[in-house]
Structure formats: C-alpha cells, structure tokens
Enzyme design. Structure first.
Site, PDB file in Angstrom:
ATOM      1  N   THR A  25      80.878 -42.044  32.625  1.00 17.65           N
ATOM      2  CA  THR A  25      80.132 -41.633  31.432  1.00 17.65           C
ATOM      3  C   THR A  25      78.696 -42.144  31.487  1.00 17.65           C
ATOM      4  OG1 THR A  25      81.130 -43.564  30.395  1.00 17.65           O
ATOM      5  CG2 THR A  25      82.049 -41.428  29.789  1.00 17.65           C
ATOM      6  N   ASP A 161      77.074 -50.871  35.906  1.00 15.99           N
ATOM      7  CA  ASP A 161      77.432 -52.051  36.684  1.00 15.99           C
ATOM      8  C   ASP A 161      76.344 -53.118  36.611  1.00 15.99           C
ATOM      9  OD1 ASP A 161      79.542 -50.475  37.292  1.00 15.99           O
ATOM     10  OD2 ASP A 161      78.992 -50.125  39.383  1.00 15.99           O
TER      11      ASP A 161
HETATM   12  C1  GLA Z   1      80.482 -46.872  39.849  1.00 17.43           C
HETATM   13  C2  GLA Z   1      79.013 -46.709  39.445  1.00 17.43           C
HETATM   14  C3  GLA Z   1      78.834 -46.796  37.934  1.00 17.43           C
HETATM   15  C4  GLA Z   1      79.808 -45.898  37.185  1.00 17.43           C
HETATM   16  C5  GLA Z   1      81.214 -46.059  37.725  1.00 17.43           C
HETATM   17  C6  GLA Z   1      82.163 -45.053  37.147  1.00 17.43           C
HETATM   18  O1  GLA Z   1      80.921 -48.164  39.575  1.00 17.43           O
HETATM   19  O2  GLA Z   1      78.213 -47.666  40.073  1.00 17.43           O
HETATM   20  O3  GLA Z   1      77.491 -46.502  37.590  1.00 17.43           O
HETATM   21  O4  GLA Z   1      79.382 -44.566  37.220  1.00 17.43           O
HETATM   22  O5  GLA Z   1      81.279 -45.936  39.142  1.00 17.43           O
HETATM   23  O6  GLA Z   1      82.308 -45.259  35.789  1.00 17.43           O
END
Ligand code: GLA
Length: 379
Positions: A25, A161
């Site tokens: 999202t 993240d």
């Molecule tokens: C990875 C990406 C995040 C996010 C997740 C899925 O961890 O780095 O930015 O999009 O996947 O939610």
C-alpha cells in the site's frame, strides 16, 4: 591492517522491521502499520583522515568494500549497493563526506522480509550524517535511503521500511499515512499474545522484478481511472464503487491488483482501531483477509507462505497469520498466544520440513525503537 585495533568514534544501531498489516500500500500512497524490532545491524564508524578513501568491512559477508568518494558507482554485489547508493545520495546533497572506515555486524536475518536492506541504508545514512555533522533532518535521511534503493539496487520500493526503521518507538506500531507522512504511534497491548515470525527460508528470485511489475500494474489501473477522474492522484483515493465502474475497461489482472490495494488500505485503518480497542480477534481476522488478498488478488505469495498460513488456521491459539513484506518468500507474521508458541513451532516445523524439505526458522520479536546513535567505542 585497517580493522585491527579499530577504535570507533561512533556506533549506530539500526533495526529491522515487521509490518502488522498494509502490504504493497505504501507506493500507492496508502496506510501501513509497521514497527522496528529487536534485531539489528550495528555500525562502528571512524574518520580515517583521508579525503576520499573509505573502507567498509561487513562481518556477515567477511568482505571489505573499498571505495573512492570521487568515483562512487553501482556495484555488481547487491549489499554493497545499499551502502554505495546512500553515500551517493548523501554526498550529492552535502558534498561534505570525507574518508571513513566502518565495521558492520548484524543479528538481523538477510532475505527474510524484515528489511535488512532498509536497516543497512538508514544505519549508513544516520551514521554519516552524525560523523560528518551533515545536519540533514530524519525525513531527508529516510527519503534518500529510499532513493538509494531505487537508483542503485533497482527496487522501486515505497517509504514504509525506511520510515519504520528510523522512526519507530518501543512497544508501539506506527500508523503511517504514506501520502502526507503524517503518523501516529499506537501502543501494542496484546498480552498474552505475541507476534511470532516464521521464516520460510525461501526467497524466490522473482522478488525484485515482480515487485516493480506490481507497482507498474497499479499505475496502469490508476491511469485508466484518471481518464474519468483526473483529480485522483493515487489508488489511495479510489474506493470500491469507483473501481467497479471500470470493471469492463480494466483488464482482470490489473483490476484484481487495484481491488486488493483498496481493500488492504481499509483493513489498515480497521486494524489500527482493533489494536486501540484491544479487539485482537478482529485484528487476527484482518490478517487472514490480508493474506487472502496477497495470495489471490495481488499474487505475491508462494506455496511455502500459503502453507504456513493455512496450517495456522487449525490452531485455536493463533488469531491470525499472513505473509509479511514484499512477498515470494520471507516470513509469515502470526498473532499467537504466548503459551502456545513452543509447541506450535515444534509441530509446524516438522510438517514444513516433511513437505518442503526446508528448515523453518522461528523468530520472536518485540516492537522496538528505531535507528539510534551510541557514541561508545568498539571493543
Ligand atoms: C518491501 C518494500 C516496501 C513495501 C513492502 C510491501 O518491503 O520495501 O516499500 O512496499 O515490500 O508492503
């Protein structure tokens, strides 16, 4: 040797992260509910009094990355790109980084979907910002860490993240609005339940290209909607009744991607409410629904993850389970009664090994604080 008798000026502790709910999202400007965990990457920095020469030793890989700040460019080795990318972005803004040496060690599993990459980027960014007094605010460090991943690693990730790694607060999750970057800390009062991660120990190699493909598919869906609704800037502002109007125009795969994202966004808001009111049963149900969408509509799961989620449904002490992170491997996150953890891990590990021939690794985590600066010396 550069790294014998190494006296660090600065120690940085940079955690991994979990995400309760709100997968894929973030790059659709939606909501997420992540927090940092008590597994970290540790950085020991010192200036080396040269103008341009840097040596970075990774204990996990037992490898030294040597670089000249004048000629930073992407490497063929993936972990090096997280570091090189951050140095490049930070140097572009400040031009004040000079020669330094750094030792990196880690108790954060790599490739488990708990963001060892963002942890590495953000630890490096905060470390250099502190060591050279670059005075960049945290938001800038978060965004440039994401840019490093886009430009040097090639994964067009969202902001979740890096934001979670830097901004988390102990015993809380962050309800983050990925459009405005407004956020709210929500206390995690889930006792006697705990979050248990089960690492599939698989990382199917489509991960990065399929990730970028999903992002493009969302953009494609949005473009069609924008022909009719030019004021809508992201899937975040599309609801199911709007999407429904395009059922015949949008190809079914793209439709499913958008359908998943819209529902997942609503689930995050609902999950935050459940967490506040202590309705853990309802929270668990949302985790299962999220997984169903990731498996069937967004199609980023895999057999190993689906098996673990399915298996959990036969245990009354587990309220919810789903794959976590980008997908195609990594961990499931399980909301489980603390008294049931040991016996469940024994049972599920055995069956998992029988079916897939792979060891399952349990990881118990507690919600922890984000990247921190410690000034003690390396010993
Ligand atoms: C990875 C990406 C995040 C996010 C997740 C899925 O961890 O780095 O930015 O999009 O996947 O939610």
């Amino acid at each position: 040797m550069i790294f014998t008798n190494f006296k660090a000026e600065l120690k940085i502790v940079s955690p991994g992260r979990i995400n309760l709910i709100g997968e894929h999202t973030d790059y659709n400007n939606g909501f997420v509910l992540p927090t940092a965990i008590d597994k970290n990457i540790y950085f020991y920095f010192k200036k080396n009094n040269s103008n341009n020469h840097c040596n970075i030793y990774s204990k996990s890989y037992d490898r030294i990355l040597e670089l000249d700040l004048e000629t930073v460019k992407p490497s063929k080795i993936e972990w090096e790109n997280y570091i090189l990318g951050v140095i490049n972005e930070l140097q572009n803004i400040t031009n004040k980084i000079k020669g330094f040496d750094c030792i990196i060690e880690s108790d954060l599993p790599i490739g488990a979907g708990i963001s060892s990459s963002a942890s590495l980027e953000c630890g490096m960014a905060l470390g250099l910002n502190t060591l050279f007094n670059l005075e960049q605010p945290l938001n800038t460090l978060i965004k440039l860490s994401r840019a490093a991943e886009h430009n040097y690693v090639g994964t067009k990730c969202g902001i979740m993240d890096q934001f979670a790694v830097v901004m988390s607060k102990k015993d809380h999750v962050i309800l983050l609005d990925c459009e405005s970057l407004d956020y709210e800390y929500i206390p995690i009062n889930i006792s006697p339940y705990k979050f248990l991660l089960l690492n599939t120990n698989v990382s199917h190699n489509l991960a990065s290209s399929a990730y970028n493909k999903r992002r493009e598919e969302c953009e494609e869906g949005l473009k069609i909607i924008q022909m009719e609704y030019p004021e809508i800037g992201s899937l975040r502002h599309v609801d199911l009744s709007i999407l429904e109007q395009f059922k015949t125009e949008i190809n079914p795969i793209i439709y499913n991607r958008c359908y998943y994202v819209i529902n997942e966004n609503s689930r995050v808001i609902e999950a935050a409410e459940n967490l506040k009111s202590g309705d853990l049963k309802a929270l668990g149900t949302l985790l299962y629904k999220s997984h169903y969408g990731l498996e069937n509509h967004y199609e980023v799961s895999c057999d190993e993850l689906d098996f673990l989620v399915e298996f959990s449904k036969y245990n009354n002490e587990i309220l919810g389970s789903r794959m976590m992170g980008g997908g195609f491997g990594g961990c499931t996150i399980n909301l489980i009664h603390e008294d049931a953890i040991e016996s469940y891990v024994t049972k599920v590990s055995k069956v998992y090994k029988d079916i897939f021939g792979i060891e399952l690794t349990p990881i118990t985590v507690s919600p922890s604080q984000g990247t921190s600066i410690q000034l003690n010396q390396y010993s």
